[in-house]
Design an enzyme around this catalytic site. Sequence first.
Site, PDB file in Angstrom:
ATOM      1  CB  ALA A   6     -46.481  40.984-122.408  1.00  0.00           C
TER       2      ALA A   6
ATOM      3  CE  LYS B   6     -47.216  37.909-131.101  1.00  0.00           C
ATOM      4  NZ  LYS B   6     -47.592  39.281-130.746  1.00  0.00           N
TER       5      LYS B   6
ATOM      6  CB  ALA C 115     -46.295  35.066-128.966  1.00  0.00           C
TER       7      ALA C 115
ATOM      8  CB  SER D 109     -47.998  31.323-128.554  1.00  0.00           C
ATOM      9  OG  SER D 109     -49.298  31.482-128.099  1.00  0.00           O
TER      10      SER D 109
ATOM     11  CG  ASP E 298     -50.094  35.282-131.606  1.00  0.00           C
ATOM     12  OD1 ASP E 298     -50.402  34.886-133.308  1.00  0.00           O
ATOM     13  OD2 ASP E 298     -50.850  35.694-131.445  1.00  0.00           O
TER      14      ASP E 298
HETATM   15  O1  C5P Z   1     -56.864  31.890-131.570  1.00  0.00           O
HETATM   16  P1  C5P Z   1     -56.554  31.994-130.278  1.00  0.00           P
HETATM   17  O2  C5P Z   1     -57.554  31.361-129.447  1.00  0.00           O
HETATM   18  O3  C5P Z   1     -55.267  32.963-129.534  1.00  0.00           O
HETATM   19  O4  C5P Z   1     -57.208  33.768-130.011  1.00  0.00           O
HETATM   20  C1  C5P Z   1     -58.526  33.751-128.634  1.00  0.00           C
HETATM   21  C2  C5P Z   1     -59.001  35.168-128.859  1.00  0.00           C
HETATM   22  O5  C5P Z   1     -58.641  36.195-129.976  1.00  0.00           O
HETATM   23  C3  C5P Z   1     -59.666  34.309-130.163  1.00  0.00           C
HETATM   24  O6  C5P Z   1     -61.301  33.589-129.549  1.00  0.00           O
HETATM   25  C4  C5P Z   1     -60.972  35.593-130.601  1.00  0.00           C
HETATM   26  O7  C5P Z   1     -61.539  36.431-129.835  1.00  0.00           O
HETATM   27  C5  C5P Z   1     -59.645  36.490-130.963  1.00  0.00           C
HETATM   28  N1  C5P Z   1     -58.764  36.401-131.928  1.00  0.00           N
HETATM   29  C6  C5P Z   1     -59.284  37.035-133.159  1.00  0.00           C
HETATM   30  N2  C5P Z   1     -58.908  37.021-134.256  1.00  0.00           N
HETATM   31  C7  C5P Z   1     -57.822  36.879-134.888  1.00  0.00           C
HETATM   32  C8  C5P Z   1     -57.088  36.228-133.694  1.00  0.00           C
HETATM   33  C9  C5P Z   1     -58.246  35.822-132.490  1.00  0.00           C
HETATM   34  O8  C5P Z   1     -60.847  38.225-133.468  1.00  0.00           O
HETATM   35  N3  C5P Z   1     -57.263  36.596-135.610  1.00  0.00           N
END
Ligand code: C5P
Length: 299
Positions: free
Chosen positions: A97, A11, A100, A103, A136
């Site tokens: 990258a 994406k 995603a 994901s 994501d």
């Molecule tokens: O949800 P995910 O594991 O992909 O997010 C990785 C990190 O990116 C989170 O631990 C957080 O530090 C940051 N993040 C954030 N706000 C979001 C998505 C991700 O601060 N909306």
Amino acid sequence: MRQAKITAYAKINLVLDVLRKREDGYHEVAMVMQAVDLSDTIRLKEADRNWITTNNRHIPMNMNNLAMRAVTLMQREFPGKVPKIEVSLEKHIPVSAGMAGGSTDCAGVMLGINKMCNLDLTRKELELLAAQLGSDIPFCIGGPTALATGRGEIIEPLPDCPELHLVIVKPPFGISTPKVYGNLRADEIVEHPDVQACIRGLEAKDKQRILDAMGNVLEESTFELQPKVKTIKNGMSACGAKHVLMSGSGPTVFAAFAEKAEAEVYYNQLKPQYPGAILTRTVNKEQLEERVDLYDQRT
Ligand code: C5P
């Protein structure tokens, strides 16, 4: 038991806005996300233990891999219905990258298991499960064009994006998403992109309006941490593209075009400077609907 073959698309974010930092440490976002025609191929088959094989040496070949976490999540949620599974992962999407890649593999495994094991979960039910594994991933279950809010896990489908042509440059280094968010001062963002303008452009199937609305507030934070990304973005603009944007938290940068011929000319111009550049396009609903293929397992 049947086997599944899944095409898991990458994406880009046409718009990525951050509204505020939340108490749980995440950031409240509003993003227009778009699937692109760059994909990994995943094969699932019943096995006597859970394991993964991959053609990419940068992927952890253990249970920390998001694809494997999808397997164990589905086994935990549906005991007795999901057997032990071998995942074979053929990577084409650049790793770390901002596209995603991890994901979409995770989402692909969930979609594959849903079909292979006749779980009959709806897209919404799968999105809710997927949100446990990363912000994501719900988009990667749905798509191909959607508004993502909350921490990115609340997905509302948007009208298909009229076909845009993309030239993508992935720098030879990765960047940590938590670091990019951690370095962001959300309350100091002066210029927020216009998410609604992008949505209106999608509703009107107006490529120019969509391109003009593109924006990503994480760019500055990533540029501070890794100035080479800014150099690449400037270089790509200087090469003759009007709409150049970093995807997600980076470091991938893409140039977007309304017409295929324009993108091709630009790609050929850019190639000597960035030999790894990729020419691709957006994915539509029809293409996405064909991503899971079932066939009988030969013993
Ligand atoms: O949800 P995910 O594991 O992909 O997010 C990785 C990190 O990116 C989170 O631990 C957080 O530090 C940051 N993040 C954030 N706000 C979001 C998505 C991700 O601060 N909306």
